[in-house]
Design a protein around this motif. Sequence first.
Motif, PDB file in Angstrom:
ATOM      1  N   LEU A   7       0.874  -1.157   0.000  1.00  0.00           N
ATOM      2  CA  LEU A   7       0.000   0.000   0.000  1.00  0.00           C
ATOM      3  C   LEU A   7       0.916   1.213   0.000  1.00  0.00           C
ATOM      4  O   LEU A   7       1.758   1.355   0.885  1.00  0.00           O
ATOM      5  N   TYR A   8       0.789   2.049  -1.014  1.00  0.00           N
ATOM      6  CA  TYR A   8       1.689   3.189  -1.172  1.00  0.00           C
ATOM      7  C   TYR A   8       1.026   4.483  -0.712  1.00  0.00           C
ATOM      8  O   TYR A   8      -0.131   4.749  -1.049  1.00  0.00           O
ATOM      9  N   LEU A   9       1.784   5.282   0.012  1.00  0.00           N
ATOM     10  CA  LEU A   9       1.370   6.622   0.415  1.00  0.00           C
ATOM     11  C   LEU A   9       2.291   7.615  -0.278  1.00  0.00           C
ATOM     12  O   LEU A   9       3.512   7.545  -0.125  1.00  0.00           O
ATOM     13  N   CYS A  10       1.689   8.506  -1.059  1.00  0.00           N
ATOM     14  CA  CYS A  10       2.487   9.508  -1.748  1.00  0.00           C
ATOM     15  C   CYS A  10       3.106  10.456  -0.727  1.00  0.00           C
ATOM     16  O   CYS A  10       2.421  10.967   0.163  1.00  0.00           O
ATOM     17  N   MET A  11       4.402  10.691  -0.868  1.00  0.00           N
ATOM     18  CA  MET A  11       5.120  11.621  -0.002  1.00  0.00           C
ATOM     19  C   MET A  11       5.731  12.754  -0.822  1.00  0.00           C
ATOM     20  O   MET A  11       6.622  13.452  -0.353  1.00  0.00           O
ATOM     21  N   GLY A  12       5.255  12.920  -2.062  1.00  0.00           N
ATOM     22  CA  GLY A  12       5.725  14.018  -2.902  1.00  0.00           C
ATOM     23  C   GLY A  12       5.349  15.355  -2.293  1.00  0.00           C
ATOM     24  O   GLY A  12       4.593  15.432  -1.318  1.00  0.00           O
ATOM     25  N   SER A  13       5.853  16.419  -2.855  1.00  0.00           N
ATOM     26  CA  SER A  13       5.683  17.740  -2.239  1.00  0.00           C
ATOM     27  C   SER A  13       4.225  18.154  -2.075  1.00  0.00           C
ATOM     28  O   SER A  13       3.846  18.694  -1.031  1.00  0.00           O
ATOM     29  N   ALA A  14       3.374  17.921  -3.067  1.00  0.00           N
ATOM     30  CA  ALA A  14       1.965  18.304  -2.941  1.00  0.00           C
ATOM     31  C   ALA A  14       1.276  17.500  -1.840  1.00  0.00           C
ATOM     32  O   ALA A  14       0.557  18.058  -1.007  1.00  0.00           O
ATOM     33  N   CYS A  15       1.507  16.206  -1.825  1.00  0.00           N
ATOM     34  CA  CYS A  15       0.881  15.362  -0.804  1.00  0.00           C
ATOM     35  C   CYS A  15       1.442  15.674   0.582  1.00  0.00           C
ATOM     36  O   CYS A  15       0.693  15.734   1.562  1.00  0.00           O
ATOM     37  N   TYR A  16       2.741  15.886   0.651  1.00  0.00           N
ATOM     38  CA  TYR A  16       3.339  16.218   1.940  1.00  0.00           C
ATOM     39  C   TYR A  16       2.757  17.527   2.474  1.00  0.00           C
ATOM     40  O   TYR A  16       2.407  17.638   3.643  1.00  0.00           O
ATOM     41  N   HIS A  17       2.611  18.497   1.593  1.00  0.00           N
ATOM     42  CA  HIS A  17       2.036  19.794   1.963  1.00  0.00           C
ATOM     43  C   HIS A  17       0.602  19.645   2.478  1.00  0.00           C
ATOM     44  O   HIS A  17       0.164  20.405   3.342  1.00  0.00           O
ATOM     45  N   HIS A  18      -0.122  18.675   1.965  1.00  0.00           N
ATOM     46  CA  HIS A  18      -1.517  18.464   2.354  1.00  0.00           C
ATOM     47  C   HIS A  18      -1.678  17.477   3.516  1.00  0.00           C
ATOM     48  O   HIS A  18      -2.789  17.034   3.797  1.00  0.00           O
ATOM     49  N   GLY A  19      -0.578  17.108   4.177  1.00  0.00           N
ATOM     50  CA  GLY A  19      -0.702  16.329   5.411  1.00  0.00           C
ATOM     51  C   GLY A  19      -0.317  14.872   5.348  1.00  0.00           C
ATOM     52  O   GLY A  19      -0.731  14.098   6.207  1.00  0.00           O
ATOM     53  N   ALA A  20       0.484  14.465   4.374  1.00  0.00           N
ATOM     54  CA  ALA A  20       0.848  13.053   4.251  1.00  0.00           C
ATOM     55  C   ALA A  20       1.506  12.509   5.526  1.00  0.00           C
ATOM     56  O   ALA A  20       1.273  11.356   5.900  1.00  0.00           O
ATOM     57  N   ALA A  21       2.308  13.315   6.205  1.00  0.00           N
ATOM     58  CA  ALA A  21       2.975  12.840   7.428  1.00  0.00           C
ATOM     59  C   ALA A  21       1.957  12.516   8.527  1.00  0.00           C
ATOM     60  O   ALA A  21       2.093  11.504   9.223  1.00  0.00           O
ATOM     61  N   GLU A  41       2.351  -4.242   3.391  1.00  0.00           N
ATOM     62  CA  GLU A  41       3.497  -3.377   3.631  1.00  0.00           C
ATOM     63  C   GLU A  41       3.119  -1.955   3.226  1.00  0.00           C
ATOM     64  O   GLU A  41       2.746  -1.714   2.074  1.00  0.00           O
ATOM     65  N   LEU A  42       3.191  -1.025   4.168  1.00  0.00           N
ATOM     66  CA  LEU A  42       2.924   0.378   3.903  1.00  0.00           C
ATOM     67  C   LEU A  42       4.240   1.013   3.480  1.00  0.00           C
ATOM     68  O   LEU A  42       5.221   0.966   4.209  1.00  0.00           O
ATOM     69  N   THR A  43       4.245   1.606   2.288  1.00  0.00           N
ATOM     70  CA  THR A  43       5.468   2.130   1.696  1.00  0.00           C
ATOM     71  C   THR A  43       5.246   3.559   1.235  1.00  0.00           C
ATOM     72  O   THR A  43       4.233   3.858   0.607  1.00  0.00           O
ATOM     73  N   GLY A  44       6.208   4.423   1.534  1.00  0.00           N
ATOM     74  CA  GLY A  44       6.168   5.779   1.008  1.00  0.00           C
ATOM     75  C   GLY A  44       6.579   5.763  -0.456  1.00  0.00           C
ATOM     76  O   GLY A  44       7.383   4.944  -0.877  1.00  0.00           O
ATOM     77  N   HIS A  45       6.008   6.654  -1.219  1.00  0.00           N
ATOM     78  CA  HIS A  45       6.325   6.757  -2.644  1.00  0.00           C
ATOM     79  C   HIS A  45       6.561   8.220  -2.953  1.00  0.00           C
ATOM     80  O   HIS A  45       5.815   9.083  -2.481  1.00  0.00           O
ATOM     81  N   PHE A  46       7.589   8.525  -3.747  1.00  0.00           N
ATOM     82  CA  PHE A  46       7.935   9.916  -4.009  1.00  0.00           C
ATOM     83  C   PHE A  46       6.805  10.669  -4.688  1.00  0.00           C
ATOM     84  O   PHE A  46       6.475  11.772  -4.300  1.00  0.00           O
ATOM     85  N   ALA A  54      -4.281  15.429  -4.210  1.00  0.00           N
ATOM     86  CA  ALA A  54      -3.537  15.092  -2.991  1.00  0.00           C
ATOM     87  C   ALA A  54      -4.456  15.093  -1.774  1.00  0.00           C
ATOM     88  O   ALA A  54      -5.411  15.853  -1.731  1.00  0.00           O
ATOM     89  N   VAL A  55      -4.152  14.257  -0.886  1.00  0.00           N
ATOM     90  CA  VAL A  55      -3.137  13.238  -0.720  1.00  0.00           C
ATOM     91  C   VAL A  55      -3.654  11.951  -1.346  1.00  0.00           C
ATOM     92  O   VAL A  55      -4.827  11.611  -1.234  1.00  0.00           O
ATOM     93  N   VAL A  56      -2.742  11.215  -1.959  1.00  0.00           N
ATOM     94  CA  VAL A  56      -3.111  10.025  -2.713  1.00  0.00           C
ATOM     95  C   VAL A  56      -2.412   8.799  -2.135  1.00  0.00           C
ATOM     96  O   VAL A  56      -1.255   8.861  -1.728  1.00  0.00           O
ATOM     97  N   MET A  57      -3.142   7.692  -2.130  1.00  0.00           N
ATOM     98  CA  MET A  57      -2.568   6.388  -1.801  1.00  0.00           C
ATOM     99  C   MET A  57      -2.888   5.451  -2.960  1.00  0.00           C
ATOM    100  O   MET A  57      -3.840   5.678  -3.706  1.00  0.00           O
ATOM    101  N   ALA A  58      -2.088   4.399  -3.090  1.00  0.00           N
ATOM    102  CA  ALA A  58      -2.295   3.442  -4.175  1.00  0.00           C
ATOM    103  C   ALA A  58      -2.144   2.023  -3.656  1.00  0.00           C
ATOM    104  O   ALA A  58      -1.310   1.739  -2.805  1.00  0.00           O
ATOM    105  N   TYR A  59      -2.970   1.156  -4.224  1.00  0.00           N
ATOM    106  CA  TYR A  59      -2.883  -0.268  -3.960  1.00  0.00           C
ATOM    107  C   TYR A  59      -3.159  -0.964  -5.287  1.00  0.00           C
ATOM    108  O   TYR A  59      -4.274  -0.888  -5.820  1.00  0.00           O
TER     109      TYR A  59
END
Length: 88
Positions: A7-21, A41-46, A54-59
Amino acid sequence: MSEPDRLYLCMGSACYHHGAAQILKVIQAKLAERGSEIEIELTGHFCLDTCDRAVVMAYGSRRFEYISPDNAAEKFDQEIWPALMKNR
């Protein structure tokens, strides 16, 4: 032994700005609640190339969009978890 699903969590700048952390913490807690049910497995993705949603996740081929710190738990319960369980 097979590889866990990812399961991917976007950690790119737009997603990070919108609260990915902050969303990361919510998703980690939700997965921990159900951890014995599936191996994921939860994985960060650039970048997941959907910055305007944003914020986007992918599976797999699924995208979960417009996730915020305020709706992350609800999105997990209503969209993400059902998608994870569909492959079981």
